[in-house]
Design a protein around this motif. Sequence first.
Motif, PDB file in Angstrom:
ATOM      1  N   SER A 316       0.978  -1.380  -0.083  1.00  0.00           N
ATOM      2  CA  SER A 316      -0.210   0.355  -0.265  1.00  0.00           C
ATOM      3  C   SER A 316       0.647   0.973   0.199  1.00  0.00           C
ATOM      4  CB  SER A 316      -1.102  -0.612   1.303  1.00  0.00           C
ATOM      5  OG  SER A 316      -2.022   1.184   1.747  1.00  0.00           O
ATOM      6  N   ASP A 317       0.732   1.942  -0.533  1.00  0.00           N
ATOM      7  CA  ASP A 317       0.763   3.525  -0.600  1.00  0.00           C
ATOM      8  C   ASP A 317       0.181   3.864   0.821  1.00  0.00           C
ATOM      9  OD1 ASP A 317       1.701   2.979  -3.197  1.00  0.00           O
ATOM     10  OD2 ASP A 317       0.690   5.065  -3.819  1.00  0.00           O
ATOM     11  N   ILE A 318       1.077   4.479   1.985  1.00  0.00           N
ATOM     12  CA  ILE A 318       1.444   5.116   3.489  1.00  0.00           C
ATOM     13  C   ILE A 318       2.087   5.871   3.866  1.00  0.00           C
ATOM     14  CG2 ILE A 318       1.239   2.349   3.624  1.00  0.00           C
ATOM     15  CD1 ILE A 318       3.746   2.476   5.532  1.00  0.00           C
ATOM     16  N   GLU A 319       1.425   6.286   4.730  1.00  0.00           N
ATOM     17  CA  GLU A 319       2.305   8.096   5.488  1.00  0.00           C
ATOM     18  C   GLU A 319       2.357   7.125   6.760  1.00  0.00           C
ATOM     19  OE1 GLU A 319       1.112  12.386   7.123  1.00  0.00           O
ATOM     20  OE2 GLU A 319       0.176  11.129   5.233  1.00  0.00           O
ATOM     21  N   LEU A 320       3.538   6.793   7.233  1.00  0.00           N
ATOM     22  CA  LEU A 320       3.973   6.460   8.356  1.00  0.00           C
ATOM     23  C   LEU A 320       3.627   7.712  10.020  1.00  0.00           C
ATOM     24  CD1 LEU A 320       4.702   3.476   8.841  1.00  0.00           C
ATOM     25  CD2 LEU A 320       7.072   4.603   9.596  1.00  0.00           C
ATOM     26  N   ILE A 321       3.054   7.215  10.907  1.00  0.00           N
ATOM     27  CA  ILE A 321       2.810   8.448  11.458  1.00  0.00           C
ATOM     28  C   ILE A 321       2.997   7.448  13.403  1.00  0.00           C
ATOM     29  CG2 ILE A 321       0.728   9.649  10.259  1.00  0.00           C
ATOM     30  CD1 ILE A 321      -1.079   7.807  12.382  1.00  0.00           C
ATOM     31  N   ARG A 322       3.072   7.977  14.263  1.00  0.00           N
ATOM     32  CA  ARG A 322       3.266   7.890  15.708  1.00  0.00           C
ATOM     33  C   ARG A 322       2.196   7.288  15.941  1.00  0.00           C
ATOM     34  NH1 ARG A 322       5.506  11.592  19.763  1.00  0.00           N
ATOM     35  NH2 ARG A 322       4.009  13.082  18.661  1.00  0.00           N
ATOM     36  N   MET A 323       2.462   6.732  17.248  1.00  0.00           N
ATOM     37  CA  MET A 323       0.373   6.382  17.809  1.00  0.00           C
ATOM     38  C   MET A 323      -0.136   7.577  17.969  1.00  0.00           C
ATOM     39  SD  MET A 323      -1.678   3.412  18.350  1.00  0.00           S
ATOM     40  CE  MET A 323      -2.721   4.940  18.811  1.00  0.00           C
ATOM     41  N   GLN A 324       1.006   8.629  18.760  1.00  0.00           N
ATOM     42  CA  GLN A 324       0.822   9.886  19.877  1.00  0.00           C
ATOM     43  C   GLN A 324      -0.013  10.646  18.361  1.00  0.00           C
ATOM     44  OE1 GLN A 324       3.180   8.283  20.279  1.00  0.00           O
ATOM     45  NE2 GLN A 324       3.794   8.602  21.652  1.00  0.00           N
ATOM     46  N   ASP A 325       0.137  10.142  17.197  1.00  0.00           N
ATOM     47  CA  ASP A 325      -0.888  11.326  16.349  1.00  0.00           C
ATOM     48  C   ASP A 325      -2.441  10.746  16.105  1.00  0.00           C
ATOM     49  OD1 ASP A 325       0.889  13.043  16.505  1.00  0.00           O
ATOM     50  OD2 ASP A 325       2.944  12.285  14.789  1.00  0.00           O
ATOM     51  N   ILE A 326      -3.015   9.870  16.576  1.00  0.00           N
ATOM     52  CA  ILE A 326      -3.730   8.956  15.874  1.00  0.00           C
ATOM     53  C   ILE A 326      -5.225  10.100  15.636  1.00  0.00           C
ATOM     54  CG2 ILE A 326      -4.508   8.016  17.909  1.00  0.00           C
ATOM     55  CD1 ILE A 326      -5.201   6.530  15.033  1.00  0.00           C
ATOM     56  N   ASN A 327      -4.749  10.825  16.644  1.00  0.00           N
ATOM     57  CA  ASN A 327      -6.584  11.491  16.753  1.00  0.00           C
ATOM     58  C   ASN A 327      -6.953  12.282  15.676  1.00  0.00           C
ATOM     59  OD1 ASN A 327      -7.849  10.669  19.198  1.00  0.00           O
ATOM     60  ND2 ASN A 327      -6.036  11.302  20.460  1.00  0.00           N
ATOM     61  N   ALA A 328      -5.423  12.502  15.279  1.00  0.00           N
ATOM     62  CA  ALA A 328      -4.904  13.826  14.589  1.00  0.00           C
ATOM     63  C   ALA A 328      -5.066  12.960  12.568  1.00  0.00           C
ATOM     64  CB  ALA A 328      -3.588  14.159  14.394  1.00  0.00           C
ATOM     65  N   ALA A 329      -5.164  12.027  12.932  1.00  0.00           N
ATOM     66  CA  ALA A 329      -5.060  11.498  11.475  1.00  0.00           C
ATOM     67  C   ALA A 329      -6.814  11.377  11.293  1.00  0.00           C
ATOM     68  CB  ALA A 329      -4.113   9.572  11.473  1.00  0.00           C
ATOM     69  N   PHE A 330      -7.178  10.196  12.160  1.00  0.00           N
ATOM     70  CA  PHE A 330      -8.661  10.409  12.067  1.00  0.00           C
ATOM     71  C   PHE A 330      -8.974  11.701  11.557  1.00  0.00           C
ATOM     72  CE2 PHE A 330     -10.162   7.047  15.429  1.00  0.00           C
ATOM     73  CZ  PHE A 330      -9.280   6.003  14.703  1.00  0.00           C
ATOM     74  N   GLY A 331      -9.115  12.952  12.166  1.00  0.00           N
ATOM     75  CA  GLY A 331      -9.392  14.109  11.643  1.00  0.00           C
ATOM     76  C   GLY A 331      -9.125  14.726  10.097  1.00  0.00           C
ATOM     77  N   ARG A 332      -7.950  13.557   9.936  1.00  0.00           N
ATOM     78  CA  ARG A 332      -7.094  13.958   8.215  1.00  0.00           C
ATOM     79  C   ARG A 332      -8.260  12.681   7.393  1.00  0.00           C
ATOM     80  NH1 ARG A 332      -0.716  13.747   7.805  1.00  0.00           N
ATOM     81  NH2 ARG A 332      -1.917  13.622   5.086  1.00  0.00           N
ATOM     82  N   MET A 333      -8.422  11.991   8.095  1.00  0.00           N
ATOM     83  CA  MET A 333      -9.252  10.663   7.290  1.00  0.00           C
ATOM     84  C   MET A 333     -10.384  10.825   6.769  1.00  0.00           C
ATOM     85  SD  MET A 333      -7.795   7.079   8.923  1.00  0.00           S
ATOM     86  CE  MET A 333      -8.923   5.827   8.032  1.00  0.00           C
TER      87      MET A 333
END
Length: 351
Positions: A316-333
């Motif tokens: 998959s084409d991915i963007e690797l993130i830290r666990m601590q950034d999960i809430n921001a990632a949800f918002g971006r999704m």
Amino acid sequence: MSIDVLGYAAHSPTADLQPYRFERRDTRTDDVVIEILYCGVCHSDIHNARNDWGRSVYPMVPGHEIIGRVQSVGRAVTRFKAGDRVGVGCMVDACQHCEPCLRGLEQYCAEGATYTYNGTDRHDHRPTHGGYSDKIVVSERFVLKIPDGLDLAGAAPLLCAGITTWSPLRHWQVGLGSRVAVVGLGGLGHMALKLAKALGAEVTLLTRSPGKEQDARRLGADRVVLSSDAGQMANVGGHFDLIIDTVPYVHDLNPYVPTLGIGGTLVLVGYLGPLDPFLNSAPLVMGRKSIAGSLIGGIPETQELLDFCGRHGITSDIELIRMQDINAAFGRMLESDVKYRFVIDMGSLKV
């Protein structure tokens, strides 16, 4: 002995995910204990965390695109050993004796599959928790081998986004000369393009968003059709053998049906729920066309996918993130601001 685990959990539909300590079950004789290295972030993680489907149980540790390394195995385990690269997808158990299970279609288990998180263990009746954590314990029947050479972080989304699109491609026997269209270019859609192309199909992206041609062609599309353009849609009338519709919300299917050839099928893999507007059945009847659905894939089919991706170098084409950034990632999704899948580096939990 039970295993102390650190993860991130949702505690209510409105709360951010937060660090959470809990215990994994005592290991059984057929269990594999896995150190989680990477976990993909799926749209269903957001739906479950926010109780969009009305059946969430809290606290909940999401995550069902799990890549890790075997730490230890039960005495009855024969397929894995410490140090092996392994994966766990959307299911961790099923009845294993109904007709679907015996056919390797555990996702359609007559008694209901046990999901990796927000489920209930069918033996000890404890809640299941997923891959947003540092360890997981899974029966070896639901653990998958990751081929050597396959990038581990990029392989994580294969365990949901990958198998969700692979299963209909295999069921409808896509191969050399097949004409496949993919509706939507996101986590599911980009995997559908890659896999259909690798199977030898002619591949078209159907999209409502201009400007996606360059990326779609890079991912495997031979053609891009703007679905809001009546002229472009007319040019592909009666053309496709299979349409994989990855759109995750209610949308009008009627414009896509005329692009199917005689006996063609449009399969829904992204949306669950009632159709709106109503589907006009006349083009279906007059052309022996079908609207179908497909749910992830069974364990044998998922291993087949992983082996195929290993041979073809597909991840998959991915963007690797830290666990601590999960809430921001949800918002971006929710804003479609990712190309094309977030993957959590679970090593960040140790920071």
